[in-house]
Design an enzyme around this catalytic site. Sequence first.
Site, PDB file in Angstrom:
ATOM      1  N   GLU A 140      -5.117 -25.893  -2.490  1.00  0.00           N
ATOM      2  CA  GLU A 140      -4.913 -24.622  -3.197  1.00  0.00           C
ATOM      3  C   GLU A 140      -5.160 -24.898  -4.676  1.00  0.00           C
ATOM      4  O   GLU A 140      -4.391 -25.609  -5.330  1.00  0.00           O
ATOM      5  CB  GLU A 140      -3.485 -24.099  -2.968  1.00  0.00           C
ATOM      6  CG  GLU A 140      -3.133 -23.848  -1.501  1.00  0.00           C
ATOM      7  CD  GLU A 140      -3.713 -22.549  -0.940  1.00  0.00           C
ATOM      8  OE1 GLU A 140      -4.307 -21.756  -1.695  1.00  0.00           O
ATOM      9  OE2 GLU A 140      -3.570 -22.346   0.287  1.00  0.00           O
TER      10      GLU A 140
ATOM     11  N   PRO B 264       0.829  -1.209   0.000  1.00  0.00           N
ATOM     12  CA  PRO B 264       0.000   0.000   0.000  1.00  0.00           C
ATOM     13  C   PRO B 264       0.865   1.261   0.000  1.00  0.00           C
ATOM     14  O   PRO B 264       2.016   1.216   0.451  1.00  0.00           O
ATOM     15  CB  PRO B 264      -0.819  -0.105   1.285  1.00  0.00           C
ATOM     16  CG  PRO B 264      -0.290  -1.243   2.051  1.00  0.00           C
ATOM     17  CD  PRO B 264       0.753  -1.962   1.253  1.00  0.00           C
TER      18      PRO B 264
ATOM     19  N   HIS C  45      -9.069 -23.521  -1.229  1.00  0.00           N
ATOM     20  CA  HIS C  45      -8.504 -22.171  -1.305  1.00  0.00           C
ATOM     21  C   HIS C  45      -7.873 -21.999  -2.683  1.00  0.00           C
ATOM     22  O   HIS C  45      -7.892 -22.893  -3.518  1.00  0.00           O
ATOM     23  CB  HIS C  45      -7.423 -21.990  -0.231  1.00  0.00           C
ATOM     24  CG  HIS C  45      -7.975 -21.847   1.151  1.00  0.00           C
ATOM     25  ND1 HIS C  45      -7.966 -20.659   1.840  1.00  0.00           N
ATOM     26  CD2 HIS C  45      -8.573 -22.747   1.980  1.00  0.00           C
ATOM     27  CE1 HIS C  45      -8.522 -20.824   3.027  1.00  0.00           C
ATOM     28  NE2 HIS C  45      -8.900 -22.093   3.146  1.00  0.00           N
TER      29      HIS C  45
ATOM     30  N   GLU D 124     -10.578 -15.510  -3.244  1.00  0.00           N
ATOM     31  CA  GLU D 124     -10.213 -16.753  -3.932  1.00  0.00           C
ATOM     32  C   GLU D 124     -11.452 -17.312  -4.637  1.00  0.00           C
ATOM     33  O   GLU D 124     -12.008 -18.337  -4.262  1.00  0.00           O
ATOM     34  CB  GLU D 124      -9.600 -17.726  -2.901  1.00  0.00           C
ATOM     35  CG  GLU D 124      -8.340 -17.113  -2.281  1.00  0.00           C
ATOM     36  CD  GLU D 124      -7.820 -17.829  -1.038  1.00  0.00           C
ATOM     37  OE1 GLU D 124      -8.332 -18.900  -0.704  1.00  0.00           O
ATOM     38  OE2 GLU D 124      -6.894 -17.280  -0.389  1.00  0.00           O
TER      39      GLU D 124
ATOM     40  N   HIS E  18     -11.562 -17.439   2.296  1.00  0.00           N
ATOM     41  CA  HIS E  18     -10.842 -16.231   1.875  1.00  0.00           C
ATOM     42  C   HIS E  18     -11.589 -15.593   0.704  1.00  0.00           C
ATOM     43  O   HIS E  18     -11.765 -16.215  -0.346  1.00  0.00           O
ATOM     44  CB  HIS E  18      -9.406 -16.570   1.478  1.00  0.00           C
ATOM     45  CG  HIS E  18      -8.534 -16.836   2.666  1.00  0.00           C
ATOM     46  ND1 HIS E  18      -7.502 -17.731   2.657  1.00  0.00           N
ATOM     47  CD2 HIS E  18      -8.561 -16.287   3.924  1.00  0.00           C
ATOM     48  CE1 HIS E  18      -6.909 -17.730   3.847  1.00  0.00           C
ATOM     49  NE2 HIS E  18      -7.545 -16.870   4.635  1.00  0.00           N
TER      50      HIS E  18
HETATM   51  O1  0X9 Z   1      -2.486 -19.036   4.429  1.00  0.00           O
HETATM   52  C1  0X9 Z   1      -3.518 -19.705   4.323  1.00  0.00           C
HETATM   53  O2  0X9 Z   1      -4.481 -19.556   5.068  1.00  0.00           O
HETATM   54  C2  0X9 Z   1      -3.602 -20.756   3.205  1.00  0.00           C
HETATM   55  N1  0X9 Z   1      -3.094 -20.212   1.977  1.00  0.00           N
HETATM   56  S1  0X9 Z   1      -3.921 -18.997   1.214  1.00  0.00           S
HETATM   57  O3  0X9 Z   1      -3.110 -18.480   0.165  1.00  0.00           O
HETATM   58  N2  0X9 Z   1      -5.221 -19.604   0.525  1.00  0.00           N
HETATM   59  O4  0X9 Z   1      -4.280 -18.004   2.170  1.00  0.00           O
HETATM   60  C3  0X9 Z   1      -2.790 -21.972   3.575  1.00  0.00           C
HETATM   61  C4  0X9 Z   1      -3.206 -22.630   4.870  1.00  0.00           C
HETATM   62  C5  0X9 Z   1      -2.457 -23.908   5.119  1.00  0.00           C
HETATM   63  N3  0X9 Z   1      -2.706 -24.460   6.427  1.00  0.00           N
HETATM   64  C6  0X9 Z   1      -2.099 -24.048   7.549  1.00  0.00           C
HETATM   65  N4  0X9 Z   1      -1.100 -23.230   7.551  1.00  0.00           N
HETATM   66  N5  0X9 Z   1      -2.538 -24.551   8.679  1.00  0.00           N
HETATM   67 ZN    ZN Z   2      -7.013 -18.963   1.139  1.00  0.00          ZN
END
Ligand code: 0X9
Ligand code: ZN
Length: 391
Positions: free
Chosen positions: A358, A45, A282, A165, A162
């Site tokens: 993902e 930003p 996601h 997405e 999210h």
């Molecule tokens: O960061 C996240 O929440 C996920 N990736 S995203 O780009 N869709 O935001 C990944 C989450 C994976 N799981 C954990 N870290 N527990």
């Molecule tokens: Zn996500």
Amino acid sequence: MCLPNTRHQVWRVGSRGSNVVQQLLVAGMLDVLNHSGSSRTVRVPPESLTEVKDALQDAGIPYQVLIHDLAAHLQAADEEGRERRSADNSSCTVSSCPAPLNTHYMTFSQMEWYLRDVNTSSPTRITVSSIGKSVEGRNIWLAHILPSQPSDKAVWLEAGLHAREWISPAVALHLIHHMITNTSATSSVDVFIVPMANPDGYVYTWITDRLWRKNRRVNGGARCDGVDLNRNWDSHFGVGASNNPCSEVYQGPSAFSEPETKALRDAMLKLKDNLELVLALHSYGQDLLYPWGWSTGEEAPGKHDLIAIGQVFTQAVKNATGTEYAVKNAAEGYYVASGATDDWAMEALHTKYVYTLELRDQGRQGFLLEPANILACSEEIWQGITQVIKK
Ligand code: 0X9
Ligand code: ZN
């Protein structure tokens, strides 16, 4: 008028920069747009441009400005999309939608019309109910796809946690449609699908800020809105997340502070004993992530089975469309981040097979994935899931 993201820039940060980038993310100074691959793409930003530049320069990390004004870039992309959309002949009419759309993403209202239509037209195959309301009072819908014979096995799919997405809810709706039209594939399991877990955030991405990630909580006393719903679950809450409301990974004031995560938790707890697979959809990256995400130091129970079944999934995806997905540990493959659906399901529910998926792509279009992908992406995931359910 000042558009969101006006004078925000998109930078590519050199491969050695991931630690500095993580610190800046937690401090609320930038937003990470990708997580795998050798470099990081970040949105900076205008108020943090100087600080981020200084931090990178101090650490000797090179960066490159890819987009000078993100608002102008998004507007240009949207105009192209608008032309294409008007050429599409949408199959949704006002307040009715008999099938999920293939050629463009659906608004939240269109999703609701579709869910209401199938609930009425296929009562022996599906039951749609609300499991709670979002911060702004929208329903969080749960579709229960009924097996043809009594079953004690259940599968849970979460999508849309999210907001930006968009491919995630689009695929979830197509999976629902596959399951009610092709009854044999899931005839012996109860499938539960939440196609849109963060409706307020999603509506906000349509109306105000296409790259919004969090929910729409007004954080009392803070300058910034929103809680990252994938940092708000009660599993190692606060590890690899942020207590700064301006961060894209703001965990919220306490675990399950948000009505969206509470609603998901309560619905999942009711199924606890039968759940065999939990899959959180996601984007993006084309990766199937298995726990733990909160630590690189500990192995998830059943890690080898998680990998083996993960490979069944990725092979079926590849056979369907040729698209390559990789099976990775969440913390090692991406970053350490706690308070997510996956870790909580494994830790609190003891579900054996838990993943974050993902979806497409690997970063060429990223969150702005062309809707032309909806059909093929849904098809490959459908094939992956049916093969896993058979096992
Ligand atoms: O960061 C996240 O929440 C996920 N990736 S995203 O780009 N869709 O935001 C990944 C989450 C994976 N799981 C954990 N870290 N527990
Ligand atoms: Zn996500």
